[in-house]
Structure formats: structure tokens, C-alpha cells
Design an enzyme around this catalytic site. Structure first.
Site, PDB file in Angstrom:
ATOM      1  N   LYS A 246       6.479   3.431  -1.878  1.00 54.60           N
ATOM      2  CA  LYS A 246       6.701   2.143  -2.576  1.00 54.60           C
ATOM      3  C   LYS A 246       7.648   1.245  -1.952  1.00 54.60           C
ATOM      4  CE  LYS A 246       5.170   4.218  -7.111  1.00 54.60           C
ATOM      5  NZ  LYS A 246       5.704   4.436  -8.757  1.00 54.60           N
ATOM      6  N   ARG A 247       8.572   1.695  -1.357  1.00 55.34           N
ATOM      7  CA  ARG A 247       9.700   0.932  -0.903  1.00 55.34           C
ATOM      8  C   ARG A 247       9.403   0.554   0.588  1.00 55.34           C
ATOM      9  NH1 ARG A 247      11.872   4.422  -4.310  1.00 55.34           N
ATOM     10  NH2 ARG A 247      13.039   3.631  -6.322  1.00 55.34           N
TER      11      ARG A 247
END
Length: 463
Positions: A246-247
Site C-alpha cells: 500500500k505504501r
């Protein structure tokens, strides 16, 4: 299998369902379906500060789009707090857990001192009960956390379904917190109680959880609960060679839906991203279920390949039922604020689908039928030349009085070419640019047949 196989996926609603979790969900689902078992969806929402309903909705939408139907769930951890607290009470009574009154400041000081001595950062057991040990006085106004009495010697060993035998010494792990001061359980504790209560037999998850597994196995054993079998699948790497997350550039599963990918293509591609069945690259959902017995899972990280996904998706765009394909393309038009009649979309998808990898590309090809075109100045200068413009007007006039079908349009084009001494590409490219807004299309007579006659003539008038 001697008992019913039960698998689960347990995403945290702190963001979208990303590709790694979707792949793990797929493997868990396929394994359960292969063995005639059950697949459970659990929402691990104990991170109250970061969990959102939007994330829950997106996770459920992603699972539905991929067709990963669950037999139980969604089950929410925050609705099970009483159960976790009851298990903690049992552990306190059994001496397998204890209250710890260390403040965050004391823990920080403890770990700083360990670092200064070159030691591993860990809880030093200040409040752990031991025979003959005198515990510190209970400080006023401090709500305790509950810690697990992790064994202090020996090893934890399990035969991982993916990695094979793994051993980690108990000296490498400490007494983790299982219940926070606010009464909310931590991940490693809640997941054990959940898997125990839900009779989970096989746990597939990312290999970032390998280091959590010894704690969990020890808690299972402390509770006298049956151990599931664990399989830790390697990470997915992005284009930069780093873990896709997600990052780090990952996008949601539903973003691929919006980008025009088909769920069966995504399912097919995700399955092959860390698992194989011989040399088979393309297979149906039914074949996946038939083949996926938990073997042939790769021990090495998988590399995300956008081009390979597009190739897989193009296969399904070409082979999917055209009525369904038209519906998907119509949804792309709706996203653009256009609502063409479904039958008009359906009439045209067959002509263009072989050129497209996604339904977005297919909608791009069909846009000239439902919206005005704006040819580029370069295309106009290159193809709509002074030498061709008279022929365009001749063709426009011829198209007024013919039957509106491919054969008649083709004849009109050939007559115009002969009358003006042109070659087919000269006239055809000019017509494409004016009518379709691009110089390359399928056969020009087939393309024009799908336009209303007056739309074609009006766009040719623009020459």
C-alpha cells in the site's frame, strides 16, 4: 483430508485490498474449494484509529468482483471483544498470561538501555511472575496490559506448506502484549482465538508473518487449541524490485476493475504469480479449483508484470461473451458521463475487441460512435491533403444514395479512388481521420457501416 478444510482471509480495513492480500485470498479460496471445504472472511478491525468503513466496503467489493465467495463472514473482530477478554481471563487464571504495569516511558527507557549495551530490544520480564520473585508494587493510576508468558527455552518448529521446516528459538521472542490497556486485543492474540473458534485448518498468508508464527503457535499450545497448518507465500515485487505494498505504489483491486480488466483475467494472473500448473498460462476458475491442492507454490518472490497482465486480459476480452463485454464497455462510458444505448454498444464490440487489452481501450475505440471527434492537427496535415479533399467530397456525395451496408460502402470508396486516381490508403486514411479521429482502424467499410450515414457525411463535410 481427514477433516473439513477451513481456510480464511483476514484483511485489515486500514486501506484498500491490495494485490498481495488478494492473491492470498485467492489461494485460500481455491484450496478450500479444491478440498470441498469452507472459506471464511474475517475483518481484522482492531486498529481502531486507522480502520474505516470505506475500507471495509472496498474490501467487500473487491472480493465480490474477484468472485471469491465466502461461506462465513464477514466476521468483525471488534464485535468479539467479550470473547477475547474471556480467553485472557482463562489465561490469567492458568498462569499463561500476566498483568504488566510498565508505562510507555519505562518501556522506552528499557529498550534504550538495551541498545546502549548492544542487546536486542525486548521486554525484560519486569512484571512476569516467577517462583520466589517479588514483583514491584502496583503503581497507582496505571491500567495494565496483559502479556503472554512465552516459553523461555526450547524451539518452535513447524513444517510450512510453502517453505518447508522452519525453526525459531523461544529465546528470540519475548512476552508479547496480548491485550492492550483499553481492552482491545493485539493482532497475534486475536488471530489465534479467531482461528481456534472458527476451526481454521490451513492458514495461507504473506511471509512477512513468519516471525509472528512462533508466538501464535505458543499461544495455541497454551490454550490447548489444535494448530492449523501454515503456508507463508513470498512477497510480490513491483517494477522497482521492492515489495509491492500500500505504501509502495500498489493500487487497489477495484482500481483494476475501473481500468478495464476482467475479474477472470485478474484471477488467472494472480494465481500464476507464485503458483504453477505445468506450463499452463491460461485457465478457467474451474481448472484452478481442480488443480490447486496447495502444492507447487513458489518459495521465491514473484515479479509483478503489467505487460503480462495486459496479455492475459486481452485473451479474455477476445473470448468473453459479447453481451457481457458490451455491458462492461457501457460501464466505462458511464464513467465518462456518456450513456449510449446498450444495443448500440453491443453492435460494435465485435469489430474492435481483437485490438484491445482492456475495456477502457475498447471504449476508446467506440468513442467516435457516441461523441464528437477531434482529429489531431498532425493527422489532418498528413492525411487530409489538398490532393485528397476533392475525393472526400465525391465520396460524401456517393454515400448519400447507396444502401447503407459494408459492400455498398466499399464499392463507393473504390469508385471514388478510380475517379480521382488515388490509392486506397490515401483516401481511407483521410476518411478515418475525419470520421474516427485516428488514422488506423479496422477495415474502413466495416467501420463506416456501424456509423449513422449522416454522421459520416457530416464529418466528411469538415474536409
Amino acid at each position: 483430508m481427514t477433516s473439513t478444510v477451513r481456510t480464511r482471509i483476514a484483511p485489515s480495513p486500514t486501506g484498500f485490498l491490495h494485490l498481495g492480500t488478494a492473491r492470498t485470498a485467492l489461494y485460500s479460496w481455491a484450496f478450500a474449494r479444491h478440498h470441498g471445504g469452507q472459506f471464511v472472511l474475517r475483518i481484522e478491525d482492531t486498529d481502531v484509529a486507522r480502520s474505516t468503513q470505506d475500507s471495509v466496503d472496498q474490501i467487500l467489493a473487491s472480493m465480490q468482483w474477484l468472485g471469491l465467495d465466502c461461506d462465513e463472514g464477514p466476521i468483525y473482530q471488534m464485535q468479539r471483544l467479550d470473547r477475547y477478554r474471556a480467553v485472557v481471563d482463562q489465561m490469567l487464571a492458568a498462569g499463561t498470561a500476566y498483568r504488566c504495569y510498565c508505562t510507555p516511558q519505562e518501556l522506552d527507557a528499557m529498550k534504550a538501555a538495551q541498545e546502549a549495551r548492544g542487546e536486542k530490544r525486548r521486554y525484560d520480564g519486569t512484571w512476569r511472575p516467577e517462583p520466589g520473585k517479588v514483583l514491584p508494587p502496583i503503581p497507582a493510576g496505571v491500567e495494565p496490559v496483559i502479556r503472554f508468558c512465552n516459553p523461555t527455552d526450547g524451539d518452535v518448529t513447524w513444517n510450512d506448506l510453502v517453505k518447508g521446516p522452519i525453526t525459531i528459538g523461544n529465546r528470540e521472542i519475548d512476552d508479547l502484549i496480548i491485550l492492550r490497556a483499553d481492552g482491545v486485543p493485539t493482532y497475534n492474540f486475536a488471530v489465534v482465538v479467531d482461528d481456534w473458534d472458527m476451526r481454521i485448518t490451513h492458514v495461507f498468508r504473506g511471509d512477512e508473518h513468519v516471525n509472528n508464527t512462533p508466538w501464535q503457535i505458543n499461544i495455541f499450545n497454551a490454550l490447548g487449541a489444535p494448530l492449523p497448518l501454515f503456508g507463508h507465500v513470498p512477497v510480490i515485487l513491483g517494477d522497482d524490485g521492492q515489495k509491492l505494498s500500500k505504501r509502495r505504489g500498489a493500487v487497489s483491486v477495484t482500481a483494476y476493475e475501473e481500468a478495464g480488466y476482467l475479474p477472470e483475467a485478474m484471477l488467472n494472473y494472480l494465481a500464476r504469480l507464485g503458483w504453477s500448473h505445468g506450463d499452463d498460462e491460461l485457465f478457467t476458475r474451474e481448472q484452478l479449483v481442480s488443480w490447486f491442492d496447495g502444492s507447487h507454490l513458489s518459495k521465491s518472490p514473484a515479479q509483478w508484470d503489467a505487460a503480462k497482465l495486459s496479455w492475459v486480459n486481452a485473451h479474455y476480452v477476445k473470448t468473453v461473451d459479447e453481451a457481457r463485454l458490451a455491458t462492461l464497455v457501457a460501464q466505462q462510458f458511464v464513467r465518462r458521463g456518456i450513456a449510449p444505448p446498450m444495443d448500440e454498444v453491443a453492435r460494435r464490440v465485435a469489430l474492435f475487441k481483437d485490438r484491445c487489452a482492456t475495456t477502457v481501450e475498447l471504449a476508446d475505440w467506440l468513442m467516435p460512435y457516441f461523441a464528437d471527434v477531434q482529429p489531431s492537427p498532425d493527422d489532418l496535415a498528413t492525411h487530409v491533403t489538398e490532393a485528397v479533399k476533392p475525393a472526400l467530397q465525391t465520396l460524401r456525395d456517393k454515400l448519400a444514395g447507396i444502401e447503407w451496408n459494408k459492400a455498398a460502402i466499399n464499392a463507393a470508396i473504390k469508385e471514388t479512388i478510380a475517379a480521382h486516381g488515388l490509392k486506397m490508403p490515401q483516401l481511407a486514411h483521410a476518411v478515418r481521420v475525419l470520421v474516427c479521429g485516428r488514422a488506423q482502424t479496422p477495415s474502413i467499410d466495416a467501420v463506416l457501416e456501424l456509423f449513422p450515414r449522416e454522421t459520416v457525411r457530416a464529418r466528411l463535410q469538415g474536409a
